[in-house]
Design a protein around this motif. Structure first.
Motif, short mmCIF file in Angstrom:
data_model
loop_
_atom_site.label_atom_id
_atom_site.label_comp_id
_atom_site.label_asym_id
_atom_site.label_seq_id
_atom_site.Cartn_x
_atom_site.Cartn_y
_atom_site.Cartn_z
N HIS A 38 0.87 -1.17 0.00
CA HIS A 38 0.00 0.00 0.00
C HIS A 38 0.92 1.23 0.00
CE1 HIS A 38 -3.96 1.74 0.83
NE2 HIS A 38 -3.26 2.72 1.38
N ASP A 40 3.13 4.21 0.83
CA ASP A 40 3.71 4.68 2.09
C ASP A 40 4.14 3.59 3.06
OD1 ASP A 40 4.15 7.27 1.84
OD2 ASP A 40 2.43 7.97 3.00
N ALA A 41 3.93 2.33 2.68
CA ALA A 41 4.32 1.25 3.59
C ALA A 41 5.84 1.10 3.64
CB ALA A 41 3.68 -0.06 3.18
N GLY A 42 6.53 1.58 2.58
CA GLY A 42 8.00 1.53 2.60
C GLY A 42 8.61 0.79 1.42
N LYS A 43 7.87 0.69 0.33
CA LYS A 43 8.36 -0.05 -0.84
C LYS A 43 9.62 0.58 -1.43
CE LYS A 43 5.76 0.31 -4.43
NZ LYS A 43 6.68 1.08 -5.25
N THR A 44 9.61 1.89 -1.61
CA THR A 44 10.77 2.56 -2.19
C THR A 44 11.98 2.42 -1.28
OG1 THR A 44 9.20 4.18 -3.01
CG2 THR A 44 11.52 4.75 -3.22
N THR A 45 11.75 2.59 0.02
CA THR A 45 12.84 2.48 0.99
C THR A 45 13.43 1.08 0.96
OG1 THR A 45 11.53 3.99 2.32
CG2 THR A 45 13.47 3.06 3.36
N LYS A 101 15.60 7.58 -3.89
CA LYS A 101 14.67 8.70 -3.78
C LYS A 101 15.19 9.94 -4.48
CE LYS A 101 11.13 8.24 -0.62
NZ LYS A 101 10.96 7.84 0.73
N ASP A 155 10.43 0.31 14.16
CA ASP A 155 10.88 1.38 15.06
C ASP A 155 9.71 2.24 15.52
OD1 ASP A 155 10.70 2.12 12.30
OD2 ASP A 155 11.60 4.05 12.82
N ARG A 156 8.53 1.96 14.97
CA ARG A 156 7.34 2.69 15.44
C ARG A 156 6.52 1.80 16.36
NH1 ARG A 156 5.12 5.89 10.31
NH2 ARG A 156 6.81 7.40 10.18
N SER A 190 12.90 -2.81 9.84
CA SER A 190 12.68 -1.39 9.62
C SER A 190 13.53 -0.98 8.42
CB SER A 190 13.09 -0.60 10.86
OG SER A 190 13.16 0.79 10.54
N ALA A 191 12.86 -0.82 7.30
CA ALA A 191 13.60 -0.58 6.05
C ALA A 191 14.44 0.68 6.14
CB ALA A 191 12.62 -0.49 4.88
N VAL A 192 13.88 1.74 6.71
CA VAL A 192 14.60 3.02 6.71
C VAL A 192 15.88 2.91 7.54
CG1 VAL A 192 13.55 4.26 8.65
CG2 VAL A 192 14.19 5.50 6.59
P1 G4P Z 1 6.26 3.66 -0.59
O1 G4P Z 1 7.31 3.55 -1.65
O2 G4P Z 1 5.71 2.31 -0.18
O3 G4P Z 1 5.17 4.63 -0.87
O4 G4P Z 1 6.94 4.18 0.75
P2 G4P Z 1 8.33 4.89 1.00
O5 G4P Z 1 9.45 3.93 0.91
O6 G4P Z 1 8.39 6.13 0.18
O7 G4P Z 1 8.16 5.24 2.53
C1 G4P Z 1 7.11 6.04 3.01
C2 G4P Z 1 7.55 6.77 4.25
O8 G4P Z 1 7.82 5.80 5.27
C3 G4P Z 1 8.83 7.56 4.06
O9 G4P Z 1 8.75 8.69 4.90
C4 G4P Z 1 9.89 6.61 4.61
O10 G4P Z 1 11.05 7.27 5.07
C5 G4P Z 1 9.13 5.99 5.76
N1 G4P Z 1 9.68 4.70 6.17
C6 G4P Z 1 10.11 3.67 5.42
N2 G4P Z 1 10.57 2.67 6.19
C7 G4P Z 1 10.43 3.07 7.45
C8 G4P Z 1 10.74 2.47 8.72
O11 G4P Z 1 11.24 1.37 8.82
N3 G4P Z 1 10.45 3.22 9.82
C9 G4P Z 1 9.89 4.46 9.76
N4 G4P Z 1 9.65 5.09 10.89
N5 G4P Z 1 9.61 5.06 8.58
C10 G4P Z 1 9.87 4.36 7.44
P3 G4P Z 1 8.48 10.13 4.33
O12 G4P Z 1 8.41 11.03 5.49
O13 G4P Z 1 7.30 10.09 3.40
O14 G4P Z 1 9.72 10.40 3.43
P4 G4P Z 1 11.20 10.73 3.90
O15 G4P Z 1 11.23 12.19 3.99
O16 G4P Z 1 11.45 10.03 5.20
O17 G4P Z 1 12.04 10.17 2.79
#
Ligand code: G4P
Length: 526
Positions: free
Chosen positions: A18, A20-25, A44, A142-143, A255-257
């Motif tokens: 879906h 914002d779930a973190g696909k790009t990350t 990104k 991490d959330r 946690s992908a990020v």
């Molecule tokens: P998408 O491609 O599925 O739409 O998602 P995307 O990877 O763009 O991630 C959506 C938002 O979730 C991004 O934040 C990203 O940093 C965040 N995110 C991804 N993985 C994690 C995680 O493991 N933990 C947390 N807390 N957040 C995560 P954003 O604010 O939209 O962008 P950015 O400014 O951080 O890049």
């Protein structure tokens, strides 16, 4: 290297989620592991900085929405991994559906706070059509997310998929201490870092190892032991066959990020995910090991370079070896074409390639001969199955605002439909043209592109349509009688197939009851 060896090296998959779930990350972290990119943030920032892959359409630049489906290849531990990326915006879901026809497996990303969301459910339905193997990654540990068992129950209930956790979270949110890798039997302690590339894992093969207390505190160790016992009690051990047949999804947490828990996912993926498998044409099943090349087109991108009116067709190689400069047989048009300008996709760049193997995606420059669903071979005539159109969600009638430009409009509409921007339904009565899409944004894309690329000015008028239903019947006479009776509601799709345009759910139900011999399908292949 033999063809067989090339095939056994390849894993081609898509990431679904879906928005914002973190696909790009996650994609970015996988590329980092593969060494295909060097710094976190590259995927990104490239989306924004470089006027290349993700920003092919002007509208995308205006809106800052990534609408393109692209391909990223990278090497990891002697394997060649192809990630087929899918558009983040849900209005472009049809693109995602089609991309899923070209993958051998998927990784599904789920946000641990939000759980299973609507788009994931829809995408899972598409995976189920081909029994695509699914690996799950529960992201954002991490959330303060939901309880792990609760999330697993939700996946099973909402996605109709059995799960088998292969890693387990130790705490969540502020109290996240790490993950225990059930698959490899080791412990990965959590330390937040957006730039970290590798992680130190601690081998703890026996969960009763007293070092566990030292690393994660005695109360966390106690909880982990109890939960792992519960996991083993509730879920059967992973049966790789059941994963390959799409019945059971192994689950990883991370946690992908923070690049946490991602390596566990990738290392398991390369062990269990399928290599290219045989694919069915109308005539027979074609094995990837067959010497003769075959492949199908699942995606067309237009106007990557506004100075040239060319398009890039994405071909999934299904068998044999693709060689640049060869003539290949275009089954639909019954003639041979020469493809001298083939492109492969490696991480962030496109590069010219000389050969490609099953599982690979090749980009072919095209001047309008290729359509989504087309098959290319070395002479064999069968067309690959399993690349259907799905009934759109939204419908609008095309109103031509400039009668002098009818021809341009006709051409533009047909070409944009070939690219899969939307679906066109032409009514038998009055030749009314109705466009169907998955999301509202496509109408704007169409309007913009018709004007900018074809000089045709259009407006879209609301129409009262609930679903487009492809119709069939065991008895041709019954089908003919139905079409005659419902003449006003019958249109033709781009292949000339008859489609019943149902105005409402209740009415469709009534019609179905009145014509029990007629079958109504929500996809164009049945
Ligand atoms: P998408 O491609 O599925 O739409 O998602 P995307 O990877 O763009 O991630 C959506 C938002 O979730 C991004 O934040 C990203 O940093 C965040 N995110 C991804 N993985 C994690 C995680 O493991 N933990 C947390 N807390 N957040 C995560 P954003 O604010 O939209 O962008 P950015 O400014 O951080 O890049």
């Amino acid at each position: 290297m033999t063809l067989e060896q090339e095939i056994s090296k390849r894993k081609t998959f898509g990431i679904i989620a879906h928005p914002d779930a973190g696909k790009t990350t996650l994609t970015e972290k996988l590329l980092l592991f593969g060494g295909a990119i060097q710094t976190a943030g590259a995927v990104k920032s490239n989306k924004i900085d470089m006027n290349t892959r993700s920003d092919w359409m002007d509208i995308e630049k205006q809106r800052g929405i990534s609408v393109a489906t692209s391909v990223m290849g990278f090497d990891y531990k002697d394997l060649k991994i192809n990630i087929l990326d899918t558009p983040g915006h849900q209005d472009f879901a049809e693109d995602t559906y089609r991309t899923l026809t070209a993958v051998d497996s998927v990784i599904m990303v789920i946000d641990c706070v939000k759980g299973v969301e609507i788009q994931t459910e829809k995408l899972m339905e598409v995976c189920r059509m081909r029994n695509t193997p699914v690996l799950c990654f529960i992201n954002k540990l991490d959330r303060e997310g939901r309880d792990a068992f609760e999330l697993l129950d939700e996946i099973e209930a909402k996605l109709g998929l059995k799960v088998r956790p292969l890693s387990w979270p130790i705490g969540m949110g502020k109290s996240l201490r790490g993950v225990y890798n059930i698959f490899e039997k080791n412990l990965n302690l959590y330390e937040p870092s957006k730039t970290k590339k590798v992680e130190d894992v601690i081998k703890i093969t026996d969960i009763n190892d007293p070092r566990l207390e030292e690393y994660i505190s005695s109360s966390a160790a106690k909880t982990l032991r109890e939960e792992l016992e519960l996991v083993d009690g509730v879920y059967d051990p992973l049966d790789p066959e059941k994963y390959l047949s799409g019945e059971v999804a192994p689950v990883f947490f991370g946690s992908a990020v923070n690049n946490f828990g991602v390596r566990e996912l990738l290392d398991c993926f390369i062990q269990i995910a399928p290599t290219p498998k045989p694919r069915a044409t109308e005539e027979r099943e074609i094995a990837p090991q067959e010497n003769k090349f075959s492949g199908f087109i699942f995606k067309i991108h237009a106007n990557m370079d506004p100075r040239h009116r060319n398009r890039l067709a994405f071909v999934r190689v299904c068998s044999g070896k693709f060689e640049r400069g060869n003539n290949y047989f275009h089954v639909r048009q019954d003639k041979k074409f020469r493809f001298s300008n083939a492109t492969a996709f490696m991480a962030q760049q496109k590069e010219t390639i000389d050969e490609a193997f099953p599982g690979d995606i090749v980009g072919l420059y095209d001047t309008g001969n290729l359509k989504i669903g087309d098959t290319l071979t070395e002479g064999e005539k069968g067309t690959f199955k399993g690349i259907p159109s799905f009934s759109p969600e939204l419908f609008k009638e095309v109103i031509n605002l400039d009668a002098m430009k009818s021809k341009q409009l006709e051409k533009g509409l047909l070409q944009l439909m070939d690219e899969g921007v939307a679906q066109l339904f032409t009514y038998e009565m009055g030749a009314r043209k109705v466009v169907g899409t998955v999301g509202a944004l496509q109408f704007e894309v169409l309007q913009y592109r018709l004007l900018n690329e074809y000089g045709a000015k259009v407006q879209f008028a609301p129409v009262n349509i609930y679903k487009a239903c492809w119709i069939s019947s065991g008895e041709q006479g019954q089908l003919d009688a139905f079409i005659k009776d419902k003449y006003r509601y019958i249109s033709k799709d781009k292949e000339g197939k008859a489609v019943f345009m149902a105005e409402s759910k209740a009415w469709l139900q009534m019609v179905q009851d009145n014509f029990p011999e007629v079958e109504f399908h929500f996809i164009s292949e049945f």
